[in-house]
Design a protein around this motif. Structure first.
Motif, mmCIF file in Angstrom:
data_model
loop_
_atom_site.group_PDB
_atom_site.id
_atom_site.type_symbol
_atom_site.label_atom_id
_atom_site.label_comp_id
_atom_site.label_asym_id
_atom_site.label_seq_id
_atom_site.Cartn_x
_atom_site.Cartn_y
_atom_site.Cartn_z
ATOM 1 N N HIS A 125 0.837 -1.204 0.000
ATOM 2 C CA HIS A 125 0.000 0.000 0.000
ATOM 3 C C HIS A 125 0.870 1.251 0.000
ATOM 4 O O HIS A 125 1.775 1.390 0.824
ATOM 5 C CB HIS A 125 -0.904 -0.001 1.237
ATOM 6 C CG HIS A 125 -1.729 1.236 1.393
ATOM 7 N ND1 HIS A 125 -2.885 1.458 0.669
ATOM 8 C CD2 HIS A 125 -1.560 2.332 2.177
ATOM 9 C CE1 HIS A 125 -3.398 2.631 1.010
ATOM 10 N NE2 HIS A 125 -2.611 3.186 1.916
ATOM 11 N N SER A 127 1.531 4.862 0.902
ATOM 12 C CA SER A 127 1.143 5.930 1.815
ATOM 13 C C SER A 127 1.958 7.173 1.456
ATOM 14 O O SER A 127 2.423 7.310 0.321
ATOM 15 C CB SER A 127 1.356 5.498 3.271
ATOM 16 O OG SER A 127 0.810 6.451 4.165
ATOM 17 N N LYS A 155 -4.483 9.126 5.054
ATOM 18 C CA LYS A 155 -3.433 8.127 4.877
ATOM 19 C C LYS A 155 -3.062 7.461 6.202
ATOM 20 O O LYS A 155 -2.737 6.265 6.237
ATOM 21 C CB LYS A 155 -2.214 8.766 4.230
ATOM 22 C CG LYS A 155 -2.390 9.064 2.737
ATOM 23 C CD LYS A 155 -2.596 7.786 1.942
ATOM 24 C CE LYS A 155 -2.421 7.991 0.451
ATOM 25 N NZ LYS A 155 -2.492 6.721 -0.294
ATOM 26 N N GLU A 159 -3.363 3.453 7.018
ATOM 27 C CA GLU A 159 -2.297 2.651 7.624
ATOM 28 C C GLU A 159 -2.822 1.877 8.834
ATOM 29 O O GLU A 159 -2.526 0.687 9.016
ATOM 30 C CB GLU A 159 -1.136 3.540 8.045
ATOM 31 C CG GLU A 159 -0.355 4.160 6.900
ATOM 32 C CD GLU A 159 0.842 4.956 7.382
ATOM 33 O OE1 GLU A 159 1.114 4.928 8.606
ATOM 34 O OE2 GLU A 159 1.523 5.594 6.552
ATOM 35 N N ILE A 162 -5.183 -0.995 7.722
ATOM 36 C CA ILE A 162 -4.447 -2.106 7.106
ATOM 37 C C ILE A 162 -3.701 -2.919 8.160
ATOM 38 O O ILE A 162 -3.749 -4.156 8.162
ATOM 39 C CB ILE A 162 -3.477 -1.570 6.033
ATOM 40 C CG1 ILE A 162 -4.260 -1.064 4.817
ATOM 41 C CG2 ILE A 162 -2.472 -2.643 5.604
ATOM 42 C CD1 ILE A 162 -3.436 -0.249 3.851
ATOM 43 N N SER A 163 -3.005 -2.234 9.052
ATOM 44 C CA SER A 163 -2.227 -2.954 10.073
ATOM 45 C C SER A 163 -3.129 -3.742 11.025
ATOM 46 O O SER A 163 -2.713 -4.758 11.590
ATOM 47 C CB SER A 163 -1.346 -1.982 10.864
ATOM 48 O OG SER A 163 -2.131 -1.011 11.514
ATOM 49 N N TYR A 169 1.289 -7.295 4.879
ATOM 50 C CA TYR A 169 1.239 -5.980 4.238
ATOM 51 C C TYR A 169 2.611 -5.323 4.260
ATOM 52 O O TYR A 169 3.467 -5.624 5.101
ATOM 53 C CB TYR A 169 0.226 -5.061 4.937
ATOM 54 C CG TYR A 169 0.554 -4.785 6.389
ATOM 55 C CD1 TYR A 169 1.446 -3.770 6.754
ATOM 56 C CD2 TYR A 169 -0.017 -5.543 7.416
ATOM 57 C CE1 TYR A 169 1.755 -3.524 8.087
ATOM 58 C CE2 TYR A 169 0.283 -5.311 8.741
ATOM 59 C CZ TYR A 169 1.166 -4.297 9.072
ATOM 60 O OH TYR A 169 1.483 -4.063 10.393
ATOM 61 N N ILE A 171 3.532 -1.227 3.940
ATOM 62 C CA ILE A 171 3.075 0.150 3.780
ATOM 63 C C ILE A 171 4.288 1.009 3.447
ATOM 64 O O ILE A 171 5.264 1.039 4.202
ATOM 65 C CB ILE A 171 2.378 0.648 5.053
ATOM 66 C CG1 ILE A 171 1.106 -0.165 5.318
ATOM 67 C CG2 ILE A 171 2.054 2.141 4.941
ATOM 68 C CD1 ILE A 171 0.490 0.086 6.680
ATOM 69 N N ARG A 173 5.654 4.690 2.781
ATOM 70 C CA ARG A 173 5.426 6.134 2.904
ATOM 71 C C ARG A 173 6.299 6.869 1.896
ATOM 72 O O ARG A 173 7.471 7.139 2.145
ATOM 73 C CB ARG A 173 5.738 6.602 4.323
ATOM 74 C CG ARG A 173 4.729 6.130 5.360
ATOM 75 C CD ARG A 173 5.134 6.517 6.770
ATOM 76 N NE ARG A 173 4.112 6.138 7.750
ATOM 77 C CZ ARG A 173 4.302 6.098 9.064
ATOM 78 N NH1 ARG A 173 5.490 6.419 9.566
ATOM 79 N NH2 ARG A 173 3.318 5.741 9.874
ATOM 80 N N LEU A 242 6.564 -1.421 7.534
ATOM 81 C CA LEU A 242 6.288 -0.002 7.355
ATOM 82 C C LEU A 242 7.610 0.657 6.984
ATOM 83 O O LEU A 242 8.577 0.584 7.741
ATOM 84 C CB LEU A 242 5.732 0.604 8.643
ATOM 85 C CG LEU A 242 5.521 2.117 8.652
ATOM 86 C CD1 LEU A 242 4.518 2.543 7.588
ATOM 87 C CD2 LEU A 242 5.065 2.587 10.036
#
Length: 327
Positions: A125, A127, A155, A159, A162-163, A169, A171, A173, A242
């Motif tokens: 994803h 972000s 956004k 996040e 999704i988490s 996942y 993510i 940024r 992330l």
């Protein structure tokens, strides 16, 4: 052995097109598909499925399931990797329509669709650096997210959703994405190309000297996505990542314009320094959301392109594209 299936949500956008091209060039062992919100684009890429999708209503997801199920080159109907590039990403537009920003940028329907399958998929994803408040330099992933506008807030909510609801996942940024134009040119203004066009006129132009970002060369972002995709397909180990995805340089708009001027031989006297606070853009913008990208480098092994080199590569690609167009 069946082909792995990769679905790019928002495949007609700037990043989406670069991803499609790169995946198609690199690996013929993938079933590749993309979604579009308006009219589909015609790509010089064979065997790529396209689907209309409205993220506000999620109308279109069932058609994707059905098409993957009926595909003669696929077994089953579940995508192994979904890369979500779709977003309402203009901060001023998000500020004017918060409801649309939240319904499009928080992918609740997409996540629920993925979780309806028995086997886990990987959701990558996109972000933004605008999740940070902008009061210091080189934010780390674990720093508190205090967005100053609706876009950033949408956004952050994405996040968090999704988490909380995805088993696997990544993510990302992303900072400002720059690079060559796409196969089917996107309507939005691209940062380097825009700076080149205004400086080429030889007239003074205002640029902000007190807003800082870490712009990322599009091919570096594409490489990071491909590496994460390949790792998942090869290893299928649980992924909960992330990552800050920026370039190695913290630059202002003035410094970005200066890099373009140096590459093209324009006079830097055309670049007039102004404060971001002197312009009303209809939305609050964070001052310094430069990012620490140590974790990105450690996780993916990529060496992000320095800004000056990325500008050079972008302008070279633009010149090559223009010279190949027959009058």
């Amino acid at each position: 052995m069946s082909k792995k299936r990769v679905l790019i949500v928002g495949g007609t956008g700037y990043l989406g097109q670069h991803l499609l091209q790169s995946f198609a060039d690199a690996d013929s062992q993938l079933d590749l598909a993309f979604t579009h919100h308006s009219a589909p684009l015609l790509y010089a890429i064979p065997h790529v499925l396209s689907f209309p999708l409205d993220l506000r209503t999620c109308h279109g997801l069932d058609a994707i399931s059905h098409a993957f199920a009926q595909s003669k080159t696929s077994i089953g109907f579940q995508p192994d990797v979904v890369i979500n590039c779709a977003a309402l990403s203009v901060p001023r537009v998000c500020e004017m329509d918060p409801e649309a920003a939240m319904s499009i940028n928080v992918p609740t329907g997409l996540v629920k669709w993925l979780s309806s399958f028995g086997k886990s998929s990987l959701l990558i994803h996109l972000s933004t650096d605008q999740v940070y408040e902008g009061t210091k330099s080189f934010y780390k992933e674990e720093d508190e997210t205090v967005p100053v506008n609706v876009y950033g807030k949408s956004k952050v909510e994405a996040e968090q959703y999704i988490s909380a609801h995805c088993q696997n996942y990544a993510i990302l940024r992303s900072s400002i994405i720059y690079g060559p134009q796409t196969i089917s040119p996107v309507p939005k203004s691209l940062p380097i190309q825009w700076m080149d066009s205004v400086l080429a006129k030889g007239e003074p132009m205002d640029f902000f000297h007190d807003e800082f970002r870490c712009p990322v060369f599009v091919k570096d972002l594409v490489a990071a996505v491909q590496i994460l995709t390949n790792q998942w397909i090869t290893e299928t180990k649980q992924v909960q990542l992330l990552l800050n995805v920026g370039g190695p340089d913290r630059v202002s708009r003035v410094q970005m314009a200066e890099a373009v001027a140096h590459a093209r031989g324009y006079s830097t006297s055309l670049i007039k320094q102004v404060s971001a606070s002197s312009v009303d853009r209809g939305v609050k913008s964070p001052c310094d959301i430069s990012m620490d990208i140590t974790k990105l480098v450690q996780t993916t092994g990529i060496s992000p392109t320095c800004f000056a080199e990325g500008v050079r590569l972008t302008l070279e690609a633009e010149a090559k594209a223009k010279s190949s167009v027959k009058p």
